[in-house]
Structure formats: structure tokens, C-alpha cells
Design a protein around this motif. Structure first.
Motif, PDB file in Angstrom:
ATOM      1  N   GLN A  95       0.834  -1.194   0.000  1.00 44.19           N
ATOM      2  CA  GLN A  95       0.000   0.000   0.000  1.00 44.19           C
ATOM      3  C   GLN A  95       0.871   1.246   0.000  1.00 44.19           C
ATOM      4  O   GLN A  95       1.817   1.357   0.769  1.00 44.19           O
ATOM      5  CB  GLN A  95      -0.915   0.018   1.227  1.00 44.19           C
ATOM      6  N   ALA A  96       0.525   2.170  -0.894  1.00 46.47           N
ATOM      7  CA  ALA A  96       1.264   3.432  -0.948  1.00 46.47           C
ATOM      8  C   ALA A  96       0.553   4.477  -0.117  1.00 46.47           C
ATOM      9  O   ALA A  96      -0.673   4.507  -0.078  1.00 46.47           O
ATOM     10  CB  ALA A  96       1.396   3.904  -2.391  1.00 46.47           C
ATOM     11  N   THR A  97       1.316   5.301   0.556  1.00 48.37           N
ATOM     12  CA  THR A  97       0.719   6.403   1.310  1.00 48.37           C
ATOM     13  C   THR A  97       0.314   7.498   0.347  1.00 48.37           C
ATOM     14  O   THR A  97       1.134   8.003  -0.421  1.00 48.37           O
ATOM     15  CB  THR A  97       1.721   6.957   2.321  1.00 48.37           C
ATOM     16  N   VAL A  98      -0.971   7.847   0.364  1.00 48.43           N
ATOM     17  CA  VAL A  98      -1.497   8.837  -0.571  1.00 48.43           C
ATOM     18  C   VAL A  98      -1.571  10.188   0.109  1.00 48.43           C
ATOM     19  O   VAL A  98      -2.288  10.367   1.088  1.00 48.43           O
ATOM     20  CB  VAL A  98      -2.891   8.417  -1.070  1.00 48.43           C
ATOM     21  N   ASP A  99      -0.802  11.108  -0.390  1.00 55.67           N
ATOM     22  CA  ASP A  99      -0.822  12.471   0.132  1.00 55.67           C
ATOM     23  C   ASP A  99      -1.395  13.376  -0.957  1.00 55.67           C
ATOM     24  O   ASP A  99      -0.769  13.585  -1.990  1.00 55.67           O
ATOM     25  CB  ASP A  99       0.592  12.918   0.504  1.00 55.67           C
ATOM     26  N   VAL A 100      -2.596  13.865  -0.729  1.00 52.32           N
ATOM     27  CA  VAL A 100      -3.246  14.681  -1.744  1.00 52.32           C
ATOM     28  C   VAL A 100      -2.663  16.090  -1.682  1.00 52.32           C
ATOM     29  O   VAL A 100      -3.123  16.942  -0.929  1.00 52.32           O
ATOM     30  CB  VAL A 100      -4.781  14.727  -1.530  1.00 52.32           C
ATOM     31  N   SER A 101      -1.609  16.299  -2.431  1.00 45.15           N
ATOM     32  CA  SER A 101      -0.976  17.617  -2.448  1.00 45.15           C
ATOM     33  C   SER A 101      -1.805  18.577  -3.282  1.00 45.15           C
ATOM     34  O   SER A 101      -2.534  18.154  -4.175  1.00 45.15           O
ATOM     35  CB  SER A 101       0.431  17.506  -3.027  1.00 45.15           C
ATOM     36  N   PRO A 102      -1.706  19.869  -2.983  1.00 45.75           N
ATOM     37  CA  PRO A 102      -2.489  20.845  -3.743  1.00 45.75           C
ATOM     38  C   PRO A 102      -2.229  20.732  -5.239  1.00 45.75           C
ATOM     39  O   PRO A 102      -1.081  20.710  -5.680  1.00 45.75           O
ATOM     40  CB  PRO A 102      -1.993  22.181  -3.179  1.00 45.75           C
ATOM     41  N   ALA A 103      -3.289  20.644  -6.019  1.00 46.22           N
ATOM     42  CA  ALA A 103      -3.183  20.480  -7.465  1.00 46.22           C
ATOM     43  C   ALA A 103      -3.882  21.641  -8.149  1.00 46.22           C
ATOM     44  O   ALA A 103      -4.904  22.117  -7.662  1.00 46.22           O
ATOM     45  CB  ALA A 103      -3.833  19.160  -7.883  1.00 46.22           C
ATOM     46  N   PRO A 104      -3.329  22.123  -9.244  1.00 44.58           N
ATOM     47  CA  PRO A 104      -3.979  23.236  -9.944  1.00 44.58           C
ATOM     48  C   PRO A 104      -5.307  22.800 -10.560  1.00 44.58           C
ATOM     49  O   PRO A 104      -5.412  21.730 -11.150  1.00 44.58           O
ATOM     50  CB  PRO A 104      -2.959  23.617 -11.015  1.00 44.58           C
ATOM     51  N   ILE A 105      -6.303  23.637 -10.413  1.00 42.79           N
ATOM     52  CA  ILE A 105      -7.633  23.362 -10.955  1.00 42.79           C
ATOM     53  C   ILE A 105      -8.057  24.559 -11.777  1.00 42.79           C
ATOM     54  O   ILE A 105      -7.878  25.710 -11.375  1.00 42.79           O
ATOM     55  CB  ILE A 105      -8.658  23.128  -9.828  1.00 42.79           C
ATOM     56  N   LEU A 106      -8.621  24.294 -12.952  1.00 40.27           N
ATOM     57  CA  LEU A 106      -9.098  25.358 -13.825  1.00 40.27           C
ATOM     58  C   LEU A 106     -10.615  25.290 -13.926  1.00 40.27           C
ATOM     59  O   LEU A 106     -11.170  24.309 -14.414  1.00 40.27           O
ATOM     60  CB  LEU A 106      -8.479  25.218 -15.221  1.00 40.27           C
ATOM     61  N   PHE A 107     -11.291  26.320 -13.419  1.00 36.73           N
ATOM     62  CA  PHE A 107     -12.732  26.463 -13.575  1.00 36.73           C
ATOM     63  C   PHE A 107     -12.998  27.301 -14.820  1.00 36.73           C
ATOM     64  O   PHE A 107     -12.247  28.252 -15.105  1.00 36.73           O
ATOM     65  CB  PHE A 107     -13.337  27.161 -12.355  1.00 36.73           C
ATOM     66  N   ALA A 108     -14.067  26.997 -15.532  1.00 36.35           N
ATOM     67  CA  ALA A 108     -14.397  27.759 -16.740  1.00 36.35           C
ATOM     68  C   ALA A 108     -15.907  27.875 -16.877  1.00 36.35           C
ATOM     69  O   ALA A 108     -16.636  26.885 -16.738  1.00 36.35           O
ATOM     70  CB  ALA A 108     -13.807  27.083 -17.980  1.00 36.35           C
ATOM     71  N   THR A 109     -16.378  29.091 -17.154  1.00 38.08           N
ATOM     72  CA  THR A 109     -17.818  29.317 -17.278  1.00 38.08           C
ATOM     73  C   THR A 109     -18.083  30.612 -18.026  1.00 38.08           C
ATOM     74  O   THR A 109     -17.183  31.422 -18.248  1.00 38.08           O
ATOM     75  CB  THR A 109     -18.477  29.386 -15.893  1.00 38.08           C
ATOM     76  N   TRP A 110     -19.339  30.788 -18.407  1.00 39.60           N
ATOM     77  CA  TRP A 110     -19.794  32.064 -18.919  1.00 39.60           C
ATOM     78  C   TRP A 110     -19.952  33.041 -17.754  1.00 39.60           C
ATOM     79  O   TRP A 110     -19.998  32.642 -16.599  1.00 39.60           O
ATOM     80  CB  TRP A 110     -21.160  31.911 -19.608  1.00 39.60           C
ATOM     81  N   ALA A 111     -20.083  34.313 -18.083  1.00 39.89           N
ATOM     82  CA  ALA A 111     -20.237  35.331 -17.048  1.00 39.89           C
ATOM     83  C   ALA A 111     -21.691  35.582 -16.683  1.00 39.89           C
ATOM     84  O   ALA A 111     -21.974  36.232 -15.677  1.00 39.89           O
ATOM     85  CB  ALA A 111     -19.589  36.645 -17.502  1.00 39.89           C
ATOM     86  N   HIS A 112     -22.621  35.052 -17.473  1.00 43.03           N
ATOM     87  CA  HIS A 112     -24.045  35.262 -17.202  1.00 43.03           C
ATOM     88  C   HIS A 112     -24.413  34.638 -15.860  1.00 43.03           C
ATOM     89  O   HIS A 112     -23.972  33.529 -15.534  1.00 43.03           O
ATOM     90  CB  HIS A 112     -24.876  34.647 -18.322  1.00 43.03           C
ATOM     91  N   PRO A 113     -25.226  35.326 -15.030  1.00 41.46           N
ATOM     92  CA  PRO A 113     -25.535  34.815 -13.679  1.00 41.46           C
ATOM     93  C   PRO A 113     -26.076  33.394 -13.670  1.00 41.46           C
ATOM     94  O   PRO A 113     -25.773  32.620 -12.750  1.00 41.46           O
ATOM     95  CB  PRO A 113     -26.581  35.817 -13.158  1.00 41.46           C
ATOM     96  N   GLY A 114     -26.875  33.039 -14.658  1.00 38.98           N
ATOM     97  CA  GLY A 114     -27.460  31.707 -14.677  1.00 38.98           C
ATOM     98  C   GLY A 114     -26.435  30.601 -14.720  1.00 38.98           C
ATOM     99  O   GLY A 114     -26.677  29.493 -14.238  1.00 38.98           O
ATOM    100  N   GLU A 115     -25.294  30.874 -15.318  1.00 36.82           N
ATOM    101  CA  GLU A 115     -24.224  29.880 -15.376  1.00 36.82           C
ATOM    102  C   GLU A 115     -23.121  30.156 -14.355  1.00 36.82           C
ATOM    103  O   GLU A 115     -22.510  29.235 -13.816  1.00 36.82           O
ATOM    104  CB  GLU A 115     -23.625  29.860 -16.793  1.00 36.82           C
ATOM    105  N   PHE A 116     -22.845  31.414 -14.084  1.00 33.63           N
ATOM    106  CA  PHE A 116     -21.705  31.802 -13.254  1.00 33.63           C
ATOM    107  C   PHE A 116     -21.907  31.496 -11.770  1.00 33.63           C
ATOM    108  O   PHE A 116     -20.994  31.000 -11.093  1.00 33.63           O
ATOM    109  CB  PHE A 116     -21.437  33.300 -13.442  1.00 33.63           C
ATOM    110  N   ASN A 117     -23.092  31.786 -11.242  1.00 33.08           N
ATOM    111  CA  ASN A 117     -23.274  31.787  -9.784  1.00 33.08           C
ATOM    112  C   ASN A 117     -22.947  30.447  -9.132  1.00 33.08           C
ATOM    113  O   ASN A 117     -22.250  30.389  -8.108  1.00 33.08           O
ATOM    114  CB  ASN A 117     -24.708  32.202  -9.443  1.00 33.08           C
ATOM    115  N   ALA A 118     -23.463  29.360  -9.697  1.00 31.81           N
ATOM    116  CA  ALA A 118     -23.278  28.052  -9.056  1.00 31.81           C
ATOM    117  C   ALA A 118     -21.823  27.614  -9.076  1.00 31.81           C
ATOM    118  O   ALA A 118     -21.261  27.209  -8.046  1.00 31.81           O
ATOM    119  CB  ALA A 118     -24.158  27.008  -9.734  1.00 31.81           C
ATOM    120  N   ILE A 119     -21.188  27.685 -10.225  1.00 33.36           N
ATOM    121  CA  ILE A 119     -19.803  27.190 -10.329  1.00 33.36           C
ATOM    122  C   ILE A 119     -18.848  28.081  -9.533  1.00 33.36           C
ATOM    123  O   ILE A 119     -17.892  27.596  -8.924  1.00 33.36           O
ATOM    124  CB  ILE A 119     -19.381  27.084 -11.817  1.00 33.36           C
ATOM    125  N   PHE A 120     -19.123  29.380  -9.483  1.00 29.85           N
ATOM    126  CA  PHE A 120     -18.284  30.296  -8.703  1.00 29.85           C
ATOM    127  C   PHE A 120     -18.404  29.997  -7.208  1.00 29.85           C
ATOM    128  O   PHE A 120     -17.414  30.034  -6.468  1.00 29.85           O
ATOM    129  CB  PHE A 120     -18.676  31.739  -8.998  1.00 29.85           C
TER     130      PHE A 120
END
Length: 543
Positions: free
Chosen positions: A24-49
Motif C-alpha cells: 500500500q502506498a501512502t497517498v498524500d493529496v498535495s495541492p493540485a492546480p484546478i481550472l474552472f471555466a464558465t460564462w459570465a451570465h448569472p445563470g451559469e456563473f453563480n453556481a460554479i463560482f
């Protein structure tokens, strides 16, 4: 003998345990870069933001880049995330393109033309090419471990797919709209304007049309009208749903079972309830004027918010205004109406001046924080256009609602509101009458069942977890990706349930339905004949 076996067992445990642990390997979840992408319209932006904000506050903190258009730069940077500019185009919905918005409104529930209009809006060349280039550059420069995209931003999914990046989807709409291609027709309610709880023969025909005929028109538009030509040029395909559902590591949808109808889906679908922006719960950051107005009198308030893109026609505006004026007088309530500024003069001409002067009816072009208004105990009815965000927010705060469906999926939202008992809806948002709206508002004000059901489902929404649960799911996805790296596992992503309908089964279902319908009609016809003969014989005896 028994003691010997016990000692042997202990010895085997002592010798095997280190070996087992060594694999068994010891799993260390190191910080990983994440890219969020969405439209700026409130209907799409609010939830993902909101999910991105929640994830940025977790430990360990993740480096988060948030890609959208320039109008959201300040908001993203205030939240402590790195902003990735996708240009100056403000929205996937061009609010100045009134001709297209009118076509989508006139399309009504489940029409093929409305579907084509929505797809044309999504794959608008000036959006697709500009945003595609910005996302490609962001991916090449930063190589994110995971992309999290809004379900309406197909551009981001294409970039993730072309770069073989894991992707998660935030879906601020009811998911059965996406799953219609992978479910039997009998389970597909989306696009029909009806509910599977009272699915009729003609609804089945509408579902057939939506599932089998509409794609033919989409293909025709792709081949002959240039629909999505930029997508085709860049990706070589025009997939509209099924591959996305199968490849996504997680699909996070803003609803709960019981309001959403049952359908077949894979284990990557998660329903987390309404995702409410954290700023909506911060009373210090909202404008005080609206709340002060609500608090200025001990009267119930009807809140009207028909979405940022909605422009209801003059006839419907007059019918709604007339119904509200009569309700204000009869029920002693007040009205707070959010309406685009360019329609203010038209509305004010329909409302008696004394109601405006006494502040019984207040018309505003914008409410800085509509969530605080919905949460106010004096706001007892919300009239909205049936957008998924508007619906979920009203349910979250336990506010009964009247839905005037504006276009496309708004009719599906309206059906869910009625079935869940949290509100009422006009049958056709294009042709509602004054008396119909007045009676619906009266029922919402007087019948306690709507408030009780809204409070019940609001509690369910809150317990589903919202943005916090969405962030937790993304953390689990990142942990799974880390495990795959540690053990060298590839292609471990989940896949959706796919149902291939047997043509004979479908034809047989239709035939049975038709036979049953004919039998019922025959029995009814026979009963009418018998009753008619009895009536005729009685008349003869009387004469």
C-alpha cells in the motif's frame, strides 16, 4: 489443539501483515492546480463560482484559476482566485439580440426551432472562437490537474477533451435534460412540457419527436446552415451530450431527487441541492434600500423577478400588471417588481399612480442581492420565469412561487414546481390571461399547503449540501486522480448508463397504447349508445 490453531493464526498475522502493508502506498493529496471555466451570465456563473469559493477555503488549499470574461475579473480576484481572461464578450446570452430572444420565447415548450436557437446561441462564432483560444492558452500554460466546467460551456469541455484532461461538470439545470439520449423514451420528460407523473399519449409523441426527430434537424443545421462550424473545425465532431456524460469524473447538479424525476444514470451524477452564493448570506454586503422597503410595513410582499434575459410582450405585461393591481387591493399585499429599465415606462402606465406614490408597488431595474429578499419572512410569493436558478433559490428559502415559463426548459421547471407542490404555473407563458394569474396568486397567498411544501423541500435542499457538498465531491475526484497516479491506473473514469432501445419494444409499446386507447373509446361509445337508447325508450313511453 484449539490453542495451537490460535497461536498459528496469530503467527500468520504477524508474518503477513507487514507484507500486506508494504503493497500500500501512502497517498498524500498535495495541492493540485484546478481550472474552472464558465460564462459570465448569472445563470451559469453563480453556481460554479460558489463551488470554487468553497473549494478555495478548504485545507489543503488548492491553486484555483477561474476562466471567464472580463466583467467578472474583480469578483474572482476578490475571492482570492487567479483570474484567466476569456475576453470581453459578456455572456452566452446576448441581451441585445432581441430578435433571437423573441424567437426562443415564441418557440414555447419542446419545439425543435427553440432547440436549434439555443444551440446556435451556444456555438455563436464570436463566442466559440474567442473563448476557445483563451482556454487553450490557459491549459497549455498551466496544465491543470482537473477542469471544472459549466454544463452550458461546451467550449471548455472540448478543450479538456482535446487535451485529455479530467473534467467535472457543474450543472445548474435539471439533469434529465442531458440524459434524454441515454434513457428510454418513456422516462424522458424534458422538452415535452409535461411530467412523467401524468404522461399522456401525445406527450409520448412529443418525447419521440424530441429524441429522434430533433437530432435530424440538428444534423441538417450543421450540414447546411453552418451550425457549430467552428466547433467542427476545431474538434472534428459535434457531440451534444452523451460523450460528456460518460467521460465526466463528476456531474454536480443543483437539485434533489423528488423534485427531479427518476431516470437512469451513472454513478458520477450527484444531486447537491441549490448552490447558494455565500455573498447571498452576508447581510452586510447588500444594499439596505430594498430590505428597508420590505420592513417599512407589516404586509406580505410579492416578489417578481423574470430573469435577466426575459422581456415579456406588452399583452402579457398588461395581463400580469392588471392581475397584481386587483390582488394588491383585495389581499392587502405589496409588490416588488424587478424589471429591465427599458420596460419601466410601459409598466408604470399600467399601474395606478396612487399605488406607486404610496410605495405599495415598487419597480426596480435591479436587486443587488435577491437572495436576501427571498429569505425575508414577509416575502410570501415569488413570481419568476422558470429558470432553474430562480426556481431552486425560491425553494431553498421556502417561498411559494408562480411560474410564467419563458422558453425551452422553463416549461420543464414549471412542471416540477407543480408536481412538488411548491407552486403553480401557467400552461403557456406566451398566452396567459389576467384571471388565470390572479386566481393562481390568490391560491398561493391563501392556501397554506404551498408554504408547507416549499418549507419541506427547502429543508431538503439545504440538507443536500449545496456548494459545500460540491466542493467535497471535487476533493474526492482529486483524491481519485492522485490514487491513479500512485498506482499507475489509467482510464478509471466512470461511464453513464446507456440504454439502447429495442425498436420492436418501442413499436410494441406504441401498439399496446393505441389498442388500449381504442378499447377505451369503444367502451365509451357503447355506453353512450346504451344511455341514448334508454333515454329514447323513456321518451316513447312518456308519449
Amino acid at each position: 489443539m484449539r490453542l495451537t490453531l490460535v497461536l498459528l493464526g496469530l503467527l500468520s498475522c504477524l508474518t503477513l501483515t507487514p507484507e500486506a502493508h508494504s503493497t500500500q502506498a501512502t497517498v498524500d493529496v498535495s495541492p493540485a492546480p484546478i481550472l474552472f471555466a464558465t460564462w459570465a451570465h448569472p445563470g451559469e456563473f453563480n453556481a460554479i463560482f460558489s463551488v470554487a469559493q468553497e473549494l478555495s477555503n478548504t485545507a489543503p488549499p488548492y491553486p484555483i484559476w477561474f476562466a471567464t470574461t472580463e466583467e467578472r475579473r474583480a469578483e474572482v480576484e476578490r475571492a482570492g482566485m487567479w483570474f484567466v481572461s476569456l475576453g470581453n464578450e459578456s455572456s452566452s446570452i446576448d441581451l441585445n439580440d432581441q430578435a433571437r430572444l423573441k424567437d426562443m420565447y415564441n418557440g414555447g415548450p419542446g419545439t425543435i426551432s427553440a432547440l436549434i436557437d439555443v444551440l446556435a446561441l451556444i456555438f455563436e462564432p464570436r463566442f466559440y472562437l474567442n473563448l476557445h483560444g483563451g482556454l487553450v492558452k490557459a491549459v497549455e500554460e498551466r496544465r491543470p490537474r482537473l477542469m471544472v466546467v459549466d454544463s452550458a460551456m461546451w467550449i471548455a469541455y472540448d478543450v479538456a477533451n482535446n487535451n485529455n484532461l479530467p473534467v467535472a461538470i457543474i450543472m445548474p439545470i435539471f439533469p434529465d435534460i442531458w440524459y434524454s439520449a441515454t434513457n428510454p423514451t418513456i422516462l424522458v420528460a424534458s422538452g415535452t412540457g409535461s411530467s412523467p407523473r401524468h404522461f399522456h399519449f401525445f406527450d409520448l409523441l412529443q418525447a419521440f419527436k424530441r429524441k429522434y426527430v430533433a437530432p435530424l434537424f440538428v444534423i441538417k443545421s450543421v450540414l447546411f446552415d453552418g451550425l457549430g462550424k467552428d466547433k467542427l473545425a476545431l474538434t472534428g465532431e459535434f457531440d451534444i451530450g452523451s460523450k460528456i456524460l460518460g467521460r465526466a469524473r463528476a456531474i454536480i447538479s443543483t437539485c434533489v431527487w423528488g423534485i427531479e424525476y427518476p431516470f437512469m444514470h451513472g454513478p458520477n451524477l450527484h444531486l447537491v441541492g441549490a448552490i447558494i452564493s455565500p455573498r447571498g448570506n452576508d447581510k452586510d454586503k447588500t444594499s439596505d434600500t430594498i430590505i428597508e422597503w420590505i420592513n417599512s410595513a407589516d404586509q406580505r410582499v410579492i416578489l417578481i423577478s423574470l430573469g435577466s434575459a426575459a422581456r415579456i410582450p406588452p399583452v402579457q405585461l398588461a395581463n400580469l400588471a392588471s392581475a397584481l393591481v386587483e390582488t394588491v387591493t383585495e389581499q392587502k399585499v405589496r409588490v416588488l417588481w424587478k424589471l429591465p429599465r427599458d420596460q419601466h415606462d410601459e409598466l408604470l402606465a399600467l399601474i395606478p399612480s396612487e399605488l406607486i406614490a404610496s410605495s405599495t408597488v415598487r419597480v426596480v431595474s435591479w436587486i443587488p442581492d435577491i437572495l436576501l429578499a427571498l429569505a425575508h419572512p414577509l416575502v410570501t410569493v415569488n413570481i419568476n420565469h422558470g429558470g432553474a436558478n430562480s426556481f431552486n433559490e425560491a425553494v431553498y428559502y421556502g417561498t411559494p412561487q408562480l411560474i410564467l415559463p419563458y422558453w425551452s426548459d422553463c416549461y420543464d421547471v414549471a412542471e416540477r414546481a407543480v408536481d412538488a407542490g411548491v407552486g403553480l404555473a401557467v400552461r403557456d407563458g406566451r398566452h396567459f390571461e389576467r384571471e388565470e394569474v390572479k386566481q393562481f396568486i390568490r391560491r398561493l397567498l391563501l392556501e397554506k399547503s404551498f408554504g408547507l411544501r416549499a418549507a419541506f423541500w427547502g429543508d431538503k435542499m439545504r440538507r443536500a449540501g449545496g456548494a459545500r457538498r460540491g466542493a467535497q465531491i471535487l476533493r474526492e475526484v482529486l483524491e481519485d486522480l492522485e490514487l491513479e497516479d500512485v498506482y499507475g491506473v489509467e482510464d478509471a473514469e466512470v461511464t453513464t448508463v446507456k440504454v439502447i432501445e429495442d425498436p420492436e419494444y418501442v413499436a410494441g409499446l406504441w401498439a399496446v397504447w393505441k389498442v388500449v386507447t381504442l378499447m377505451v373509446r369503444s367502451v365509451a361509445y357503447g355506453l353512450r349508445k346504451v344511455i341514448q337508447r334508454l333515454v329514447d325508450s323513456r321518451k316513447i313511453k312518456t308519449n
